[in-house]
Design a protein around this motif. Structure first.
Motif, PDB file in Angstrom:
ATOM      1  N   ARG A 118      24.891  32.420  41.510  1.00 31.69           N
ATOM      2  CA  ARG A 118      26.172  31.714  41.591  1.00 31.69           C
ATOM      3  C   ARG A 118      27.308  32.698  41.353  1.00 31.69           C
ATOM      4  O   ARG A 118      27.094  33.828  40.898  1.00 31.69           O
ATOM      5  CB  ARG A 118      26.248  30.562  40.595  1.00 31.69           C
ATOM      6  CG  ARG A 118      26.441  30.997  39.156  1.00 31.69           C
ATOM      7  CD  ARG A 118      26.582  29.816  38.240  1.00 31.69           C
ATOM      8  NE  ARG A 118      26.776  30.256  36.857  1.00 31.69           N
ATOM      9  CZ  ARG A 118      26.790  29.460  35.824  1.00 31.69           C
ATOM     10  NH1 ARG A 118      26.613  28.169  35.983  1.00 31.69           N
ATOM     11  NH2 ARG A 118      26.981  29.939  34.606  1.00 31.69           N
ATOM     12  N   LEU A 119      28.507  32.252  41.660  1.00 32.55           N
ATOM     13  CA  LEU A 119      29.698  33.062  41.498  1.00 32.55           C
ATOM     14  C   LEU A 119      30.605  32.381  40.480  1.00 32.55           C
ATOM     15  O   LEU A 119      30.750  31.152  40.505  1.00 32.55           O
ATOM     16  CB  LEU A 119      30.423  33.164  42.841  1.00 32.55           C
ATOM     17  CG  LEU A 119      31.316  34.363  43.054  1.00 32.55           C
ATOM     18  CD1 LEU A 119      30.475  35.625  43.161  1.00 32.55           C
ATOM     19  CD2 LEU A 119      32.126  34.192  44.308  1.00 32.55           C
ATOM     20  N   THR A 120      31.184  33.159  39.567  1.00 31.13           N
ATOM     21  CA  THR A 120      32.173  32.622  38.628  1.00 31.13           C
ATOM     22  C   THR A 120      33.488  33.343  38.868  1.00 31.13           C
ATOM     23  O   THR A 120      33.504  34.534  39.198  1.00 31.13           O
ATOM     24  CB  THR A 120      31.742  32.795  37.157  1.00 31.13           C
ATOM     25  OG1 THR A 120      31.592  34.172  36.863  1.00 31.13           O
ATOM     26  CG2 THR A 120      30.430  32.082  36.876  1.00 31.13           C
ATOM     27  N   ILE A 121      34.579  32.612  38.691  1.00 28.41           N
ATOM     28  CA  ILE A 121      35.903  33.188  38.924  1.00 28.41           C
ATOM     29  C   ILE A 121      36.825  32.853  37.760  1.00 28.41           C
ATOM     30  O   ILE A 121      36.665  31.829  37.097  1.00 28.41           O
ATOM     31  CB  ILE A 121      36.525  32.654  40.236  1.00 28.41           C
ATOM     32  CG1 ILE A 121      36.609  31.127  40.229  1.00 28.41           C
ATOM     33  CG2 ILE A 121      35.716  33.120  41.438  1.00 28.41           C
ATOM     34  CD1 ILE A 121      37.344  30.528  41.418  1.00 28.41           C
ATOM     35  N   ARG A 122      37.790  33.747  37.499  1.00 20.97           N
ATOM     36  CA  ARG A 122      38.857  33.477  36.529  1.00 20.97           C
ATOM     37  C   ARG A 122      40.007  34.438  36.783  1.00 20.97           C
ATOM     38  O   ARG A 122      39.845  35.465  37.442  1.00 20.97           O
ATOM     39  CB  ARG A 122      38.362  33.555  35.087  1.00 20.97           C
ATOM     40  CG  ARG A 122      38.190  34.927  34.527  1.00 20.97           C
ATOM     41  CD  ARG A 122      37.880  34.869  33.019  1.00 20.97           C
ATOM     42  NE  ARG A 122      37.574  36.179  32.531  1.00 20.97           N
ATOM     43  CZ  ARG A 122      38.480  37.035  32.081  1.00 20.97           C
ATOM     44  NH1 ARG A 122      39.748  36.715  32.075  1.00 20.97           N
ATOM     45  NH2 ARG A 122      38.121  38.225  31.637  1.00 20.97           N
ATOM     46  N   SER A 123      41.158  34.110  36.245  1.00 21.02           N
ATOM     47  CA  SER A 123      42.333  34.962  36.387  1.00 21.02           C
ATOM     48  C   SER A 123      42.215  36.161  35.462  1.00 21.02           C
ATOM     49  O   SER A 123      41.719  36.048  34.337  1.00 21.02           O
ATOM     50  CB  SER A 123      43.605  34.195  36.031  1.00 21.02           C
ATOM     51  OG  SER A 123      43.764  33.090  36.875  1.00 21.02           O
ATOM     52  N   ASP A 175      47.763  32.869  32.461  1.00 21.38           N
ATOM     53  CA  ASP A 175      48.795  32.046  33.106  1.00 21.38           C
ATOM     54  C   ASP A 175      49.277  32.603  34.447  1.00 21.38           C
ATOM     55  O   ASP A 175      50.425  32.403  34.827  1.00 21.38           O
ATOM     56  CB  ASP A 175      49.993  31.840  32.162  1.00 21.38           C
ATOM     57  CG  ASP A 175      49.587  31.111  30.884  1.00 21.38           C
ATOM     58  OD1 ASP A 175      48.702  30.225  30.982  1.00 21.38           O
ATOM     59  OD2 ASP A 175      50.126  31.436  29.818  1.00 21.38           O
ATOM     60  N   GLN A 176      48.410  33.299  35.171  1.00 26.73           N
ATOM     61  CA  GLN A 176      48.719  33.756  36.525  1.00 26.73           C
ATOM     62  C   GLN A 176      47.553  33.390  37.449  1.00 26.73           C
ATOM     63  O   GLN A 176      46.752  34.237  37.817  1.00 26.73           O
ATOM     64  CB  GLN A 176      48.978  35.264  36.553  1.00 26.73           C
ATOM     65  CG  GLN A 176      50.265  35.667  35.868  1.00 26.73           C
ATOM     66  CD  GLN A 176      50.548  37.143  36.027  1.00 26.73           C
ATOM     67  OE1 GLN A 176      49.686  37.928  36.393  1.00 26.73           O
ATOM     68  NE2 GLN A 176      51.786  37.517  35.745  1.00 26.73           N
ATOM     69  N   PRO A 177      47.469  32.101  37.832  1.00 30.32           N
ATOM     70  CA  PRO A 177      46.364  31.676  38.702  1.00 30.32           C
ATOM     71  C   PRO A 177      46.527  32.222  40.115  1.00 30.32           C
ATOM     72  O   PRO A 177      47.622  32.597  40.530  1.00 30.32           O
ATOM     73  CB  PRO A 177      46.465  30.153  38.685  1.00 30.32           C
ATOM     74  CG  PRO A 177      47.896  29.879  38.389  1.00 30.32           C
ATOM     75  CD  PRO A 177      48.371  31.009  37.512  1.00 30.32           C
ATOM     76  N   THR A 178      45.441  32.271  40.812  1.00 31.61           N
ATOM     77  CA  THR A 178      45.439  32.676  42.209  1.00 31.61           C
ATOM     78  C   THR A 178      44.453  31.808  42.972  1.00 31.61           C
ATOM     79  O   THR A 178      43.652  31.098  42.366  1.00 31.61           O
ATOM     80  CB  THR A 178      45.114  34.184  42.349  1.00 31.61           C
ATOM     81  OG1 THR A 178      45.357  34.597  43.683  1.00 31.61           O
ATOM     82  CG2 THR A 178      43.678  34.483  41.968  1.00 31.61           C
ATOM     83  N   ARG A 179      44.528  31.866  44.280  1.00 32.31           N
ATOM     84  CA  ARG A 179      43.667  31.035  45.126  1.00 32.31           C
ATOM     85  C   ARG A 179      42.693  31.939  45.879  1.00 32.31           C
ATOM     86  O   ARG A 179      43.093  32.926  46.492  1.00 32.31           O
ATOM     87  CB  ARG A 179      44.514  30.250  46.114  1.00 32.31           C
ATOM     88  CG  ARG A 179      43.774  29.160  46.836  1.00 32.31           C
ATOM     89  CD  ARG A 179      44.737  28.344  47.666  1.00 32.31           C
ATOM     90  NE  ARG A 179      45.365  29.194  48.675  1.00 32.31           N
ATOM     91  CZ  ARG A 179      45.094  29.141  49.971  1.00 32.31           C
ATOM     92  NH1 ARG A 179      44.229  28.287  50.420  1.00 32.31           N
ATOM     93  NH2 ARG A 179      45.706  29.947  50.817  1.00 32.31           N
TER      94      ARG A 179
END
Length: 165
Positions: free
Chosen positions: A141-146, A150-154
């Motif tokens: 699986r893949l995990t993502i985070r900023s 407080d600087q989210p991205t898509r």
């Protein structure tokens, strides 16, 4: 009576009592030109919704899962696990559509419960990367985070895999 007349007379009198068992050359050539994987299954996921396209044919050889618009946050967000036990090759393609960097981890698991980090990568804003696991276990699986708080991205994530027949 001439020879040709006798032949045509015989043809009209005697119906054919046998069926040729020899394949025509055209059908043999057609089989040779047929690709080894003529059924393709491509599930497409857009934030949990799925649809499948199946073409009739030989065996399942290509799979694609797409996660479009996955938002990062300050906490780790896991994408659904993939059963990679029967796949020959698989790759995650990640496109960062935002302007902030994102931390992406590939995690592997023997039982879909306990995960270990296989590799991780920082993907800058506007960048595209292809990630391949270094080790093999049953689930991936893949995990993502900023990276920055407080600087989210898509992110657009593409899981593409193939199984050799």
């Amino acid at each position: 009576m001439s020879r040709t007349a006798k032949r045509s007379k015989k043809r009209t009198k005697q119906p054919t009592k046998y069926v040729s068992r020899r394949r025509s050359r055209l059908s043999c050539r057609a089989k040779l030109l047929k690709p080894p994987c003529s059924r393709i299954t491509r599930p497409r996921f857009k934030q949990g919704a799925s649809s499948r396209t199946k073409l009739p044919g030989a065996i399942h050889c290509f799979t694609e899962h797409t996660y479009v618009g996955a938002e990062t946050s300050n906490s780790i967000h896991s994408l659904p696990a993939q059963d990679t036990s029967s796949l020959s090759m698989y790759t995650y393609g990640i496109v960062n559509r935002g302007k902030h960097p994102a931390l992406v981890q590939i995690q592997i698991s023997p039982n879909a419960v306990d995960y270990a980090v296989d590799s991780q990568e920082v993907i800058a804003g506007g960048q595209t990367k292809a990630l391949v696991p270094l080790r093999f276990l049953h689930y991936t699986r893949l995990t993502i985070r900023s990276v920055e708080p407080d600087q989210p991205t898509r992110l657009d994530v593409y899981f593409q895999a193939q199984r050799m027949p």
